[in-house]
Design an enzyme around this catalytic site. Structure first.
Site, PDB file in Angstrom:
ATOM      1  N   GLU A 160     -92.066 -47.587 -43.978  1.00  9.62           N
ATOM      2  CA  GLU A 160     -91.017 -47.416 -44.991  1.00  9.62           C
ATOM      3  C   GLU A 160     -91.228 -48.265 -46.246  1.00  9.62           C
ATOM      4  O   GLU A 160     -90.340 -48.988 -46.694  1.00  9.62           O
ATOM      5  CB  GLU A 160     -89.638 -47.674 -44.352  1.00  9.62           C
ATOM      6  N   GLU A 265     -90.974 -39.436 -35.634  1.00 10.78           N
ATOM      7  CA  GLU A 265     -89.643 -39.842 -35.145  1.00 10.78           C
ATOM      8  C   GLU A 265     -88.699 -38.650 -35.167  1.00 10.78           C
ATOM      9  O   GLU A 265     -87.556 -38.732 -35.639  1.00 10.78           O
ATOM     10  CB  GLU A 265     -89.084 -40.992 -36.001  1.00 10.78           C
TER      11      GLU A 265
HETATM   12  O1  9MR Z   1     -83.910 -46.173 -33.000  1.00 11.46           O
HETATM   13  C1  9MR Z   1     -83.930 -47.497 -33.498  1.00 11.46           C
HETATM   14  C2  9MR Z   1     -82.578 -48.163 -33.262  1.00 11.46           C
HETATM   15  O2  9MR Z   1     -82.366 -48.328 -31.871  1.00 11.46           O
HETATM   16  C3  9MR Z   1     -82.516 -49.484 -33.969  1.00 11.46           C
HETATM   17  O3  9MR Z   1     -81.216 -50.034 -33.844  1.00 11.46           O
HETATM   18  C4  9MR Z   1     -82.871 -49.290 -35.429  1.00 11.46           C
HETATM   19  C5  9MR Z   1     -82.804 -50.598 -36.164  1.00 11.46           C
HETATM   20  O4  9MR Z   1     -83.682 -50.798 -37.121  1.00 11.46           O
HETATM   21  O5  9MR Z   1     -84.171 -48.711 -35.536  1.00 11.46           O
HETATM   22  C6  9MR Z   1     -84.231 -47.440 -34.988  1.00 11.46           C
HETATM   23  O6  9MR Z   1     -85.515 -46.882 -35.190  1.00 11.46           O
HETATM   24  C7  9MR Z   1     -85.912 -46.715 -36.549  1.00 11.46           C
HETATM   25  C8  9MR Z   1     -87.416 -46.823 -36.593  1.00 11.46           C
HETATM   26  O7  9MR Z   1     -87.816 -48.040 -36.021  1.00 11.46           O
HETATM   27  C9  9MR Z   1     -87.934 -46.705 -38.007  1.00 11.46           C
HETATM   28  N1  9MR Z   1     -87.466 -45.501 -38.650  1.00 11.46           N
HETATM   29  C10 9MR Z   1     -86.037 -45.263 -38.562  1.00 11.46           C
HETATM   30  C11 9MR Z   1     -85.578 -45.339 -37.114  1.00 11.46           C
HETATM   31  C12 9MR Z   1     -84.113 -44.997 -37.010  1.00 11.46           C
HETATM   32  O8  9MR Z   1     -83.356 -45.958 -37.655  1.00 11.46           O
END
Ligand code: 9MR
Length: 373
Positions: A160, A265
């Site tokens: 990101e 994702e």
């Molecule tokens: O699914 C993840 C969630 O459990 C966490 O709380 C969150 C916090 O940053 O991150 C989520 O996963 C993210 C991923 O690592 C990067 N892209 C966006 C995803 C959804 O937020």
């Protein structure tokens, strides 16, 4: 599936796939995608890996050929205090993947979100110097990638980095080091494990500004001697976003730069959008709970179910059409029950974004996807 189609699929599988149908002869996602050398991936959490959710383990091992850590490899989890690494959960995840013959993906090395609180701060509580941050970042990458050398198939090296309009995201890495942090990170990862694939990963990849910037970045970084194996299009999709033709255009445009494309994702949020919600996956976007934003507490109605099925199939039709460009399609979670979309961008909703329901049963659309491939 019709008997004839089933037989044809089995014959095709026997001829050209390393993926075998499940023992009872049923074809699964990993068989269908594996036929085209596409990994079927899923993000897993620590409870699932530890076997505390037996149904989840069955779903993971039967349907997927690749796993990625939903959270346990992120910086705040793996090195919560300076130089004090906690590897237990990540070790278990890698071992689980190996035991089950899956390709394990590392997520993620450099990300502004879920960063360890100490990472950008010096001993006096001020901002770290550029040199210190470069050395911390390199050290983090060589420690984590080095630990799993030869065991992790590919790393989301930088996550990101770019805003939707194509500008650099103003993260501490960017502000303190400058745009070179991406090159430094990629080179450190390659040095730590020359055989691991290296990825740049981001959401809203169909936005033209973002797409153009990634193209420029990939070309520029390659000229600087970096290896990039694939671009990760996170694909946190919704009922009316992204625009499918823009999404396809991004796949074509990235592939034309000589990298593979991955859906890293994938999920599909069809709950009503709060006003001002612009899509994407910015963890910081939060909206207040209102009843009308949570209309399917007891299950989807017919119309919503149809939207869900049609939209998932529309994406998979695109993936089938572009199958030569794609190396992996990863779902961001096993079951609706534990998806992050129950709590984002509105906390406490009942969401239905994944391919397995709250009881870990495959949704009907899964069979349609298998037939498509
Ligand atoms: O699914 C993840 C969630 O459990 C966490 O709380 C969150 C916090 O940053 O991150 C989520 O996963 C993210 C991923 O690592 C990067 N892209 C966006 C995803 C959804 O937020």
């Amino acid at each position: 599936m019709k008997a004839s189609l089933y037989l044809i699929s089995l014959i095709a599988l026997a001829g050209c796939s390393t993926q075998q149908p499940a023992k009872d002869g049923t074809l699964t996602l990993k068989d269908a995608l594996g036929k085209h050398e596409i990994l079927a991936g899923v993000a897993v959490n620590v409870d699932e890996v530890a076997g505390r959710v037996p149904k989840a383990q069955d779903v993971i091992t039967a349907n997927f050929s690749s796993i990625v850590a939903e959270n346990c490899m992120k910086q705040e989890k793996i090195v919560p205090e300076q130089d004090k690494y906690f590897f237990d959960d990540a070790d278990s995840l890698v071992a689980f993947g190996e035991r089950n013959g899956m390709k394990v993906i590392g997520h993620c090395l450099v990300w502004h979100s879920q960063a360890a609180p100490w990472f950008f701060t010096d001993a006096k509580g001020g901002e770290v110097s550029r040199d210190t941050l470069i050395s911390r970042m390199k050290n983090h990458i060589s420690t984590v990638v080095g630990r799993y050398k030869g065991r992790i198939y590919g790393w989301d090296v930088v996550n990101e980095a770019i805003e939707d309009d194509g500008s650099y995201r103003q993260t501490p890495y960017y502000k303190i080091i400058g745009p070179e942090y991406i090159e430094i990170a990629l080179k450190a990862a390659e040095e730590a494990d020359p055989d691991a694939e290296l990825y740049l990963n981001d959401f809203s990849m169909s936005k033209p500004g973002k797409r153009d910037k990634y193209v420029e970045l990939v070309k520029d970084l390659k000229l600087k001697g970096c290896r990039i194996d694939a671009i990760g299009m996170q694909s946190h999709n919704g009922g009316d976003y992204p625009d499918l033709s823009e999404y396809e255009k991004s796949m074509d445009t990235f592939a034309a730069c000589g990298v593979k494309v991955m859906m890293t994702e994938l999920d599909l949020n069809i709950l009503p959008k709060p006003e001002d919600f612009g899509g994407g996956a910015n963890v910081g976007d939060e909206f207040k709970y209102r009843d009308e934003l949570d209309p399917y507490k007891d299950g989807l109605d017919e119309q919503a179910q149809k939207l869900f099925d049609d939209r998932y199939l529309a994406f998979f039709k695109i993936y089938e059409k572009h199958k030569e460009q794609i190396s992996r399609i990863t779902l961001w979670g096993v079951s609706d029950k534990t998806s992050w979309l129950n709590d984002w961008p509105v906390e406490g909703r009942t969401s239905y974004p994944l391919l397995f329901d709250r009881d870990y049963n495959a949704k009907p659309v899964v069979q349609k996807i298998i037939e498509l491939f």
